[in-house]
Design a protein around this motif. Sequence first.
Motif, PDB file in Angstrom:
ATOM      1  N   VAL A  56       0.840  -1.205   0.000  1.00  0.00           N
ATOM      2  CA  VAL A  56       0.000   0.000   0.000  1.00  0.00           C
ATOM      3  C   VAL A  56       0.872   1.250   0.000  1.00  0.00           C
ATOM      4  O   VAL A  56       0.624   2.186  -0.764  1.00  0.00           O
ATOM      5  N   ASP A  57       1.890   1.272   0.820  1.00  0.00           N
ATOM      6  CA  ASP A  57       2.807   2.412   0.842  1.00  0.00           C
ATOM      7  C   ASP A  57       3.426   2.620  -0.544  1.00  0.00           C
ATOM      8  O   ASP A  57       3.437   3.737  -1.064  1.00  0.00           O
ATOM      9  N   ASP A  58       3.886   1.532  -1.140  1.00  0.00           N
ATOM     10  CA  ASP A  58       4.525   1.614  -2.453  1.00  0.00           C
ATOM     11  C   ASP A  58       3.541   2.060  -3.529  1.00  0.00           C
ATOM     12  O   ASP A  58       3.860   2.934  -4.343  1.00  0.00           O
ATOM     13  N   LEU A  59       2.350   1.476  -3.540  1.00  0.00           N
ATOM     14  CA  LEU A  59       1.394   1.851  -4.591  1.00  0.00           C
ATOM     15  C   LEU A  59       0.930   3.289  -4.435  1.00  0.00           C
ATOM     16  O   LEU A  59       0.727   3.987  -5.428  1.00  0.00           O
ATOM     17  N   LEU A  60       0.779   3.777  -3.203  1.00  0.00           N
ATOM     18  CA  LEU A  60       0.405   5.176  -3.006  1.00  0.00           C
ATOM     19  C   LEU A  60       1.488   6.110  -3.534  1.00  0.00           C
ATOM     20  O   LEU A  60       1.201   7.044  -4.280  1.00  0.00           O
ATOM     21  N   ARG A  61       2.706   5.865  -3.131  1.00  0.00           N
ATOM     22  CA  ARG A  61       3.807   6.736  -3.557  1.00  0.00           C
ATOM     23  C   ARG A  61       3.972   6.728  -5.075  1.00  0.00           C
ATOM     24  O   ARG A  61       4.090   7.779  -5.708  1.00  0.00           O
ATOM     25  N   LYS A  62       3.960   5.540  -5.671  1.00  0.00           N
ATOM     26  CA  LYS A  62       4.212   5.433  -7.108  1.00  0.00           C
ATOM     27  C   LYS A  62       3.046   5.955  -7.943  1.00  0.00           C
ATOM     28  O   LYS A  62       3.261   6.610  -8.960  1.00  0.00           O
ATOM     29  N   SER A  63       1.819   5.678  -7.541  1.00  0.00           N
ATOM     30  CA  SER A  63       0.685   6.150  -8.338  1.00  0.00           C
ATOM     31  C   SER A  63       0.523   7.662  -8.222  1.00  0.00           C
ATOM     32  O   SER A  63       0.217   8.335  -9.214  1.00  0.00           O
TER      33      SER A  63
END
Length: 83
Positions: A56-63
């Motif tokens: 979730v942290d990764d997808l939030l930052r990247k998106s």
Amino acid sequence: MRLRVEFTTEPFDLDDVPPHAVAAREAVQAAPLDTVDVGPFGNTAEGRADAVLAAVDDLLRKSLDAGATRVSLQVNVVAEPDA
């Protein structure tokens, strides 16, 4: 503990997959999750709590970096599978 995350990114584009949607999809597909289901209007992923929270942290930052103006998500605790 096991978690399931359901998420969408916006703005929507019905003609092409937007870069922010690709970034979110790639983030969850690269994570060590048990299941990932990617669809045109929503996505789900499930796994150990630490793996889901990191994804979730990764997808939030990247998106968001890729142009998302909104990311909607829901996180649920799910039952452990029978061993």
